[in-house]
Design an enzyme around this catalytic site. Sequence first.
Site, PDB file in Angstrom:
ATOM      1  N   ASN A 162      11.209 -19.372  -1.702  1.00 62.51           N
ATOM      2  CA  ASN A 162      11.640 -18.897  -0.379  1.00 62.51           C
ATOM      3  C   ASN A 162      10.714 -19.365   0.748  1.00 62.51           C
ATOM      4  O   ASN A 162      11.138 -19.431   1.894  1.00 62.51           O
ATOM      5  CB  ASN A 162      11.680 -17.358  -0.426  1.00 62.51           C
ATOM      6  N   ASN A 186      -1.019 -21.846  -0.903  1.00 67.24           N
ATOM      7  CA  ASN A 186      -0.239 -22.833  -0.149  1.00 67.24           C
ATOM      8  C   ASN A 186       0.683 -23.541  -1.132  1.00 67.24           C
ATOM      9  O   ASN A 186       0.216 -24.286  -1.998  1.00 67.24           O
ATOM     10  CB  ASN A 186      -1.192 -23.832   0.519  1.00 67.24           C
ATOM     11  N   ILE A 216      19.530 -15.399  10.459  1.00 67.72           N
ATOM     12  CA  ILE A 216      19.039 -14.132   9.901  1.00 67.72           C
ATOM     13  C   ILE A 216      17.891 -13.601  10.764  1.00 67.72           C
ATOM     14  O   ILE A 216      17.033 -14.371  11.219  1.00 67.72           O
ATOM     15  CB  ILE A 216      18.534 -14.337   8.439  1.00 67.72           C
ATOM     16  N   GLY A 252       6.433 -17.020  -0.458  1.00 64.04           N
ATOM     17  CA  GLY A 252       6.664 -16.547   0.919  1.00 64.04           C
ATOM     18  C   GLY A 252       7.209 -15.134   0.939  1.00 64.04           C
ATOM     19  O   GLY A 252       8.156 -14.831   1.662  1.00 64.04           O
ATOM     20  N   SER A 269       5.606 -12.311   1.856  1.00 63.97           N
ATOM     21  CA  SER A 269       4.859 -11.333   2.657  1.00 63.97           C
ATOM     22  C   SER A 269       5.677 -10.726   3.789  1.00 63.97           C
ATOM     23  O   SER A 269       5.311  -9.682   4.324  1.00 63.97           O
ATOM     24  CB  SER A 269       3.592 -11.983   3.234  1.00 63.97           C
ATOM     25  N   LYS A 311      15.784 -28.958   3.928  1.00 70.03           N
ATOM     26  CA  LYS A 311      16.736 -28.000   3.333  1.00 70.03           C
ATOM     27  C   LYS A 311      17.890 -28.711   2.616  1.00 70.03           C
ATOM     28  O   LYS A 311      18.417 -28.199   1.624  1.00 70.03           O
ATOM     29  CB  LYS A 311      17.252 -27.049   4.413  1.00 70.03           C
ATOM     30  N   TYR A 313      13.311 -30.086   9.408  1.00 74.49           N
ATOM     31  CA  TYR A 313      13.728 -28.874   8.671  1.00 74.49           C
ATOM     32  C   TYR A 313      15.039 -29.125   7.911  1.00 74.49           C
ATOM     33  O   TYR A 313      15.177 -28.768   6.735  1.00 74.49           O
ATOM     34  CB  TYR A 313      13.888 -27.734   9.683  1.00 74.49           C
ATOM     35  N   VAL A 314      16.003 -29.763   8.599  1.00 80.69           N
ATOM     36  CA  VAL A 314      17.306 -30.021   7.965  1.00 80.69           C
ATOM     37  C   VAL A 314      17.130 -30.969   6.778  1.00 80.69           C
ATOM     38  O   VAL A 314      17.728 -30.760   5.712  1.00 80.69           O
ATOM     39  CB  VAL A 314      18.310 -30.581   9.001  1.00 80.69           C
ATOM     40  N   ALA A 315      16.296 -31.997   6.951  1.00 80.82           N
ATOM     41  CA  ALA A 315      16.061 -32.929   5.830  1.00 80.82           C
ATOM     42  C   ALA A 315      15.458 -32.177   4.645  1.00 80.82           C
ATOM     43  O   ALA A 315      15.837 -32.397   3.494  1.00 80.82           O
ATOM     44  CB  ALA A 315      15.139 -34.056   6.283  1.00 80.82           C
TER      45      ALA A 315
HETATM   46  P1  NAP Z   1       9.367 -16.001   7.886  1.00 85.23           P
HETATM   47  O1  NAP Z   1       9.670 -14.606   8.316  1.00 85.23           O
HETATM   48  O2  NAP Z   1       8.670 -16.918   8.815  1.00 85.23           O
HETATM   49  O3  NAP Z   1       8.574 -15.934   6.493  1.00 85.23           O
HETATM   50  C1  NAP Z   1       8.135 -17.113   5.873  1.00 85.23           C
HETATM   51  C2  NAP Z   1       7.340 -16.766   4.643  1.00 85.23           C
HETATM   52  O4  NAP Z   1       6.880 -18.001   4.049  1.00 85.23           O
HETATM   53  C3  NAP Z   1       6.094 -15.943   4.936  1.00 85.23           C
HETATM   54  O5  NAP Z   1       5.858 -15.043   3.880  1.00 85.23           O
HETATM   55  C4  NAP Z   1       4.992 -17.005   4.962  1.00 85.23           C
HETATM   56  O6  NAP Z   1       3.712 -16.486   4.647  1.00 85.23           O
HETATM   57  C5  NAP Z   1       5.457 -17.928   3.866  1.00 85.23           C
HETATM   58  N1  NAP Z   1       4.865 -19.254   3.952  1.00 85.23           N
HETATM   59  C6  NAP Z   1       4.885 -20.115   4.987  1.00 85.23           C
HETATM   60  N2  NAP Z   1       4.219 -21.238   4.684  1.00 85.23           N
HETATM   61  C7  NAP Z   1       3.772 -21.078   3.404  1.00 85.23           C
HETATM   62  C8  NAP Z   1       3.026 -21.892   2.515  1.00 85.23           C
HETATM   63  N3  NAP Z   1       2.569 -23.111   2.870  1.00 85.23           N
HETATM   64  N4  NAP Z   1       2.745 -21.411   1.272  1.00 85.23           N
HETATM   65  C9  NAP Z   1       3.157 -20.177   0.902  1.00 85.23           C
HETATM   66  N5  NAP Z   1       3.878 -19.367   1.707  1.00 85.23           N
HETATM   67  C10 NAP Z   1       4.183 -19.819   2.939  1.00 85.23           C
HETATM   68  O7  NAP Z   1      10.701 -16.770   7.495  1.00 85.23           O
HETATM   69  P2  NAP Z   1      12.117 -16.229   6.980  1.00 85.23           P
HETATM   70  O8  NAP Z   1      13.052 -16.270   8.116  1.00 85.23           O
HETATM   71  O9  NAP Z   1      11.969 -15.001   6.166  1.00 85.23           O
HETATM   72  O10 NAP Z   1      12.513 -17.469   6.039  1.00 85.23           O
HETATM   73  C11 NAP Z   1      12.421 -17.426   4.624  1.00 85.23           C
HETATM   74  C12 NAP Z   1      13.149 -18.649   4.070  1.00 85.23           C
HETATM   75  O11 NAP Z   1      14.512 -18.600   4.487  1.00 85.23           O
HETATM   76  C13 NAP Z   1      12.593 -19.968   4.593  1.00 85.23           C
HETATM   77  O12 NAP Z   1      12.647 -20.938   3.562  1.00 85.23           O
HETATM   78  C14 NAP Z   1      13.564 -20.336   5.684  1.00 85.23           C
HETATM   79  O13 NAP Z   1      13.592 -21.709   5.922  1.00 85.23           O
HETATM   80  C15 NAP Z   1      14.865 -19.813   5.123  1.00 85.23           C
HETATM   81  N6  NAP Z   1      15.906 -19.559   6.123  1.00 85.23           N
HETATM   82  C16 NAP Z   1      15.726 -18.655   7.113  1.00 85.23           C
HETATM   83  C17 NAP Z   1      16.752 -18.437   8.031  1.00 85.23           C
HETATM   84  C18 NAP Z   1      16.646 -17.460   9.159  1.00 85.23           C
HETATM   85  O14 NAP Z   1      17.568 -17.424   9.988  1.00 85.23           O
HETATM   86  N7  NAP Z   1      15.603 -16.660   9.244  1.00 85.23           N
HETATM   87  C19 NAP Z   1      17.945 -19.170   7.919  1.00 85.23           C
HETATM   88  C20 NAP Z   1      18.078 -20.080   6.879  1.00 85.23           C
HETATM   89  C21 NAP Z   1      17.061 -20.271   5.973  1.00 85.23           C
HETATM   90  P3  NAP Z   1       2.602 -16.266   5.809  1.00 85.23           P
HETATM   91  O15 NAP Z   1       3.255 -15.445   6.877  1.00 85.23           O
HETATM   92  O16 NAP Z   1       1.466 -15.608   5.116  1.00 85.23           O
HETATM   93  O17 NAP Z   1       2.280 -17.646   6.290  1.00 85.23           O
END
Ligand code: NAP
Length: 249
Positions: free
Chosen positions: A91, A64, A189, A12, A14, A160, A156-158
């Site tokens: 991630n 994926n 974030i 993830g 990108s 994480k 999602y919580v389950a």
């Molecule tokens: P984001 O901006 O939505 O980015 C998610 C990334 O995961 C993208 O690069 C996406 O690629 C990729 N992805 C999604 N489904 C995928 C799959 N099946 N296979 C491979 N790649 C996949 O999310 P983010 O906020 O940066 O979150 C990153 C991580 O931090 C996640 O695990 C999220 O749960 C965790 N997190 C985020 C927050 C927050 O507040 N933002 C808080 C706690 C935890 P594509 O765009 O190409 O689909």
Amino acid sequence: MDPESKIIVVTGGSQGIGRAIALRFASQGASVFFCHYDPDNSESENTETLIHEAGGTGKGFKVNVADKAEVKGFFKSVMDEAGRIDVLVNNAGITRDGFLVRMKEQDWDAVIDINLKGVFLCMQEVTRIMMKQREGRIINISSVVGAMGNPTQANYVASKAGVIGLTKSAARELASRGILVNAVAPGYINTKMTQILSEEVKEAFVQSTPMGKMGEPEDVAAAVEFLASEGSRFITGQVLHINGGMYMG
Ligand code: NAP
């Protein structure tokens, strides 16, 4: 190991937190291989350009993480190009929010498949590689809600909370092989994942954060860098919370 010669894999990568992690390592001169899911490659191509501008090398793959064959192919491609993997950052993640009572089975399955099974599949592949190397770091991105719970996010919580359990079990299994496994649990974030939330929900998150603001992807990337560094060589099985005080364990 010299940060400049490190081989890093970020799922993830990108956009959002994954991109910030990729760029943090790239700025040290590392080779960063990342994957993403969207068939539109534009964000991935932007990240590749930014990696090179930051001083690193590497590239993006469309994978994926919930698909075992695709995950195997991804790690094989990285090994064919780089010959070793020093750090895996799991991630990739999604949300499909809704109240438990109305949650659709496919929304439960999609989140568990990508956020939890995807971490398992990537860890299994990289563990085979790192056991041969007799060293490596695995850093799993969990979430503050995996420790606290959150309404409308049972799936999602389950996932994480599951990542935290997976991290601790793997840390116990792999410590004697020189592989350290830790989790990072971000709070609220600023990424696309949170930009889609309603203004009320965003305000509620800020209100529940003692520092009174949301974090930036770079705040999470800094913690990941630490857990991949020589300075964290006696740390395994831990969850590092990056949340402005929202949850204190
Ligand atoms: P984001 O901006 O939505 O980015 C998610 C990334 O995961 C993208 O690069 C996406 O690629 C990729 N992805 C999604 N489904 C995928 C799959 N099946 N296979 C491979 N790649 C996949 O999310 P983010 O906020 O940066 O979150 C990153 C991580 O931090 C996640 O695990 C999220 O749960 C965790 N997190 C985020 C927050 C927050 O507040 N933002 C808080 C706690 C935890 P594509 O765009 O190409 O689909």
